[in-house]
Design a protein around this motif. Structure first.
Motif, PDB file in Angstrom:
ATOM      1  N   VAL A 522       0.860  -1.193   0.000  1.00 35.08           N
ATOM      2  CA  VAL A 522       0.000   0.000   0.000  1.00 35.08           C
ATOM      3  C   VAL A 522       0.893   1.238   0.000  1.00 35.08           C
ATOM      4  CG1 VAL A 522      -1.931  -1.108   1.217  1.00 35.08           C
ATOM      5  CG2 VAL A 522      -0.146   0.069   2.522  1.00 35.08           C
ATOM      6  N   PHE A 523       0.450   2.293  -0.664  1.00 40.83           N
ATOM      7  CA  PHE A 523       1.133   3.574  -0.582  1.00 40.83           C
ATOM      8  C   PHE A 523       0.197   4.666  -1.079  1.00 40.83           C
ATOM      9  CE2 PHE A 523       2.407   1.813  -4.738  1.00 40.83           C
ATOM     10  CZ  PHE A 523       2.139   2.876  -5.613  1.00 40.83           C
ATOM     11  N   THR A 524       0.573   5.905  -0.818  1.00 40.26           N
ATOM     12  CA  THR A 524      -0.163   7.041  -1.357  1.00 40.26           C
ATOM     13  C   THR A 524       0.727   7.787  -2.330  1.00 40.26           C
ATOM     14  OG1 THR A 524       0.518   8.542   0.409  1.00 40.26           O
ATOM     15  CG2 THR A 524      -1.514   7.292   0.771  1.00 40.26           C
ATOM     16  N   THR A 525       0.081   8.503  -3.253  1.00 44.09           N
ATOM     17  CA  THR A 525       0.813   9.303  -4.223  1.00 44.09           C
ATOM     18  C   THR A 525      -0.048  10.499  -4.596  1.00 44.09           C
ATOM     19  OG1 THR A 525       1.854   9.294  -6.419  1.00 44.09           O
ATOM     20  CG2 THR A 525      -0.066   7.877  -6.126  1.00 44.09           C
ATOM     21  N   ASP A 526       0.573  11.628  -4.820  1.00 48.66           N
ATOM     22  CA  ASP A 526      -0.167  12.866  -5.091  1.00 48.66           C
ATOM     23  C   ASP A 526      -0.376  13.065  -6.580  1.00 48.66           C
ATOM     24  OD1 ASP A 526      -0.278  13.416  -2.402  1.00 48.66           O
ATOM     25  OD2 ASP A 526       1.567  14.625  -2.408  1.00 48.66           O
ATOM     26  N   LEU A 527      -1.587  13.548  -6.922  1.00 54.64           N
ATOM     27  CA  LEU A 527      -1.923  13.926  -8.289  1.00 54.64           C
ATOM     28  C   LEU A 527      -2.538  15.318  -8.219  1.00 54.64           C
ATOM     29  CD1 LEU A 527      -2.088  13.188 -11.277  1.00 54.64           C
ATOM     30  CD2 LEU A 527      -4.332  12.175 -10.832  1.00 54.64           C
ATOM     31  N   GLY A 528      -1.701  16.328  -8.455  1.00 56.28           N
ATOM     32  CA  GLY A 528      -2.147  17.697  -8.244  1.00 56.28           C
ATOM     33  C   GLY A 528      -2.395  17.909  -6.761  1.00 56.28           C
ATOM     34  N   SER A 529      -3.597  18.368  -6.418  1.00 55.59           N
ATOM     35  CA  SER A 529      -3.953  18.582  -5.015  1.00 55.59           C
ATOM     36  C   SER A 529      -4.606  17.358  -4.397  1.00 55.59           C
ATOM     37  CB  SER A 529      -4.901  19.783  -4.895  1.00 55.59           C
ATOM     38  OG  SER A 529      -6.087  19.557  -5.651  1.00 55.59           O
ATOM     39  N   ASP A 530      -4.786  16.304  -5.189  1.00 52.87           N
ATOM     40  CA  ASP A 530      -5.441  15.082  -4.708  1.00 52.87           C
ATOM     41  C   ASP A 530      -4.421  14.087  -4.174  1.00 52.87           C
ATOM     42  OD1 ASP A 530      -7.897  16.061  -5.466  1.00 52.87           O
ATOM     43  OD2 ASP A 530      -7.813  15.137  -7.458  1.00 52.87           O
ATOM     44  N   THR A 531      -4.840  13.315  -3.182  1.00 52.77           N
ATOM     45  CA  THR A 531      -4.049  12.207  -2.668  1.00 52.77           C
ATOM     46  C   THR A 531      -4.703  10.911  -3.113  1.00 52.77           C
ATOM     47  OG1 THR A 531      -3.317  13.460  -0.734  1.00 52.77           O
ATOM     48  CG2 THR A 531      -3.182  11.053  -0.605  1.00 52.77           C
ATOM     49  N   ILE A 532      -3.934  10.081  -3.780  1.00 54.55           N
ATOM     50  CA  ILE A 532      -4.436   8.834  -4.330  1.00 54.55           C
ATOM     51  C   ILE A 532      -3.892   7.671  -3.503  1.00 54.55           C
ATOM     52  CG2 ILE A 532      -4.686   7.427  -6.409  1.00 54.55           C
ATOM     53  CD1 ILE A 532      -5.742  10.309  -6.668  1.00 54.55           C
ATOM     54  N   GLY A 533      -4.761   6.741  -3.136  1.00 59.58           N
ATOM     55  CA  GLY A 533      -4.336   5.531  -2.436  1.00 59.58           C
ATOM     56  C   GLY A 533      -4.162   4.381  -3.409  1.00 59.58           C
TER      57      GLY A 533
END
Length: 599
Positions: A522-533
């Motif tokens: 599992v990890f998170t990654t940013d797309l613009g101002s959004d946080t994607i899981g």
């Protein structure tokens, strides 16, 4: 002024050609007498002077074939050295011992057959040096027939004669002892090179039995069958880069001492490598005392047995290049170790370690220290499992790391605090190791970042394409030929891939508790101002045609066990679940989007 012995590993050449020699002869007595074990194994990083030390031992001990006991010529070589101050010891040992000296440094090749042939060639060369045994009155006719076979290169190179190759050392010890009526000393330099190269080239399972048979019976205290006969072997001393487990090589050998870079025994700490006083004396001799600070910063820092030790290769090369430079006072230290420290076993791990290991590396590069648990039973055959503990143990053994102090941490006897020893190794560390995990490794890092970008956009097809490109480029079908589940290998591959993606990935976890079970990744990654899981489940199948179904099974597992619950506190605007199925060098990726943290 004495010339500097750059690359010279021959004691005789150093002494006869008036080259600079750092006197280590006081340790001859320590390895022969003070250490009571029948077999002594000393491990040090490459370029630390192991071969020269062993050659010095050989020249001190080796009996004169034509004039047994004659010492005059040999004594001249040792004139002025520390060992001659011990007259009683010299009387007992100097030129008094039949000695077998064997280097396995060149016993390697791309295939087992090529390595075996190189190994056999080394043995034949040893036998040729003892040609007088053919006419020995103390050897039986059968013994002499065996000895003739050992001199026959074509015979020894034939794979059908492995039994005779394995019996070589045991029989040669007996032959020499019977001829001279004295016990034999065996010196084996770089004993682990055949195993290291075999592990890197995929034929370890063939090389291990050969080396085990070659050393096993020969190095036992009494290799004879007669219970009342005097043992043929007096002492065996081996050197190498890595200690291997007793079970893998030295089974049944009880009287064994192993001295490693993390050993607490002080007696041999200074036997191999240069001490501070030895370096100071050398710099003073060549008029380079003003360079002391720079030399210390670049080449000091190894702690062995509580002693600060320099790598001789570095100091000798620095002095040589400085003296030949236009302005010795202005000559800057440089890296001499990087081009000589290639270690295939280290590279075996790269790309298969997790983000925590990457963070540890960054701590080391920043000048900090980390704690590692040393695997004292490590063998080259273990490298294929890509365990984190083995990786750090290997870095310590091969000279990339050193102990902060010689005592273990806490109640554990195997947990040590380690650091990068000096500036030279820091540069080497960055070049040879850290680059594999950082954005400086453009081929891997750029593809890793593309994979992450595809995953955070829900593009399973793009992610699958790039992962397959990496598999074809970097993975061998032999990599999954382990007893461990194949899923573990591909899981480790993904861990290394995401560790190489740099700042693209946050909150990375592997095998973490999530929902009703444990999510693989599992990890998170940013797309613009959004946080994607991102949540990934890894599966393996032995059939390429089953990849799609296996990936969907993995995806269903994520849904059924509600792994996406893991992200409920991360404020994710979207969550993507991926089932990844692997077979050999092929991957299939199935994906599903969740629009909220809790399904």
């Amino acid at each position: 002024m004495k010339s500097l012995p750059v690359g010279t590993q021959s004691f005789v050449e150093l002494r006869r050609n008036n080259r600079y020699y750092v006197d280590k002869t006081a340790f001859i007595k320590r390895v022969l007498v003070d250490d009571s074990a029948d077999v002594l194994l000393i491990t040090r990083p490459r370029r630390f002077g192991k071969t020269l030390f062993m050659d010095t031992l050989k020249n001190f001990l080796q009996i004169d074939v034509n004039r047994p006991g004659e010492v005059t010529e040999r004594r001249d070589l040792f004139e002025g050295l520390e060992i001659l101050k011990d007259a009683e010891f010299c009387k007992t040992y100097m030129c008094q011992c039949p000695t077998i000296f064997l280097s396995l440094k060149s016993a390697e090749g791309p295939t087992f057959q090529r390595a075996y042939q190189a190994f056999a060639r080394n043995l034949t060369q040893v036998a040729m040096a003892f040609s007088f045994l053919e006419n020995s009155p103390n050897l039986s006719h059968e013994d002499k027939e065996f000895f003739k076979l050992y001199k026959n290169l074509n015979y020894m190179r034939d794979l059908a004669h492995q039994d005779d190759v394995q019996s070589f050392l045991q029989r040669m010890i007996a032959f020499l002892s019977q001829h001279f009526g004295r016990q034999v000393v065996v010196l084996i330099d770089e004993y682990d090179v055949p195993l290291a190269k075999a592990a890197a080239s995929g034929y370890y399972d063939k090389m291990l039995p050969l080396i085990r048979g070659f050393l096993g019976e020969a190095l036992k205290a009494d290799p004879q069958t007669g219970s009342e006969a005097r043992p043929y072997l007096k002492k065996a001393i081996l050197t190498g880069c890595l200690r291997v487990s007793k079970e893998s090589i030295f089974t049944g050998l009880n009287n064994l001492t192993i001295n490693t870079v993390w050993s607490k025994d002080l007696r041999l700490a200074e036997a191999i490598g240069f001490t501070q006083s030895e370096v100071d004396t050398m710099l003073e001799y060549y008029g380079l005392a003003e360079q002391r600070s720079g030399v210390r910063k670049w080449y000091d820092g190894y702690r062995i047995g509580g002693k600060e030790i320099y790598c001789p290769w570095d100091v000798i090369n620095f002095c040589s290049e400085t003296l030949h430079s236009a302005d010795p006072r202005a000559f800057e230290p440089r890296n001499y170790w990087a081009n000589t420290s290639s270690n295939d076993a280290v590279r075996e791990f790269l790309g298969f370690l997790d983000k925590q290991d990457s963070e540890k590396m960054q701590t080391l590069v920043d000048g900090g220290s980390i704690e590692i648990d040393v695997n004292e039973q490590l063998s080259y055959g273990d490298m294929k499992h890509h365990r984190s503990q083995d990786f750090w143990t290997l870095l310590l053994a091969t000279g990339y790391l050193t102990l902060v102090n010689s005592s273990p941490k806490g109640s554990s006897n195997t947990t040590y605090e380690v650091k990068i020893p000096n500036r030279e190794i820091l540069e080497t560390f960055k070049t040879n190791i850290q680059a594999y995990f950082s954005e400086r490794n453009e081929p891997v890092a750029s593809l890793a970042q593309v994979v992450v970008a595809a995953l955070r956009e829900g593009n399973s097809k793009e992610a699958m394409q790039k992962i397959n490109e990496l598999l074809r480029r970097y993975i061998s079908v032999r990599d999954t030929a382990t007893k461990a589940p194949s899923e573990n290998f591909y899981h480790g591959f993904l861990n290394g891939l995401f560790a190489a993606s740099g700042s693209c990935v946050d909150n990375y976890k592997s095998n973490v508790g999530a929902g009703g079970g444990y999510a693989d990744i599992v990890f998170t990654t940013d797309l613009g101002s959004d946080t994607i899981g991102i949540v990934i489940e890894v599966k393996y199948t032995s059939k390429v045609e089953a990849l799609r179904v296996t990936a969907l099974t993995a995806l269903n597992q994520i849904t059924q066990k509600q792994y996406t619950e893991y992200f409920e506190n991360f404020g994710c605007t979207r969550i993507y679940a991926y089932g990844m199925a692997f077979c050999s060098k092929t991957c299939f990726v199935g994906g599903q989007e969740f629009t909220q943290s809790v399904p």
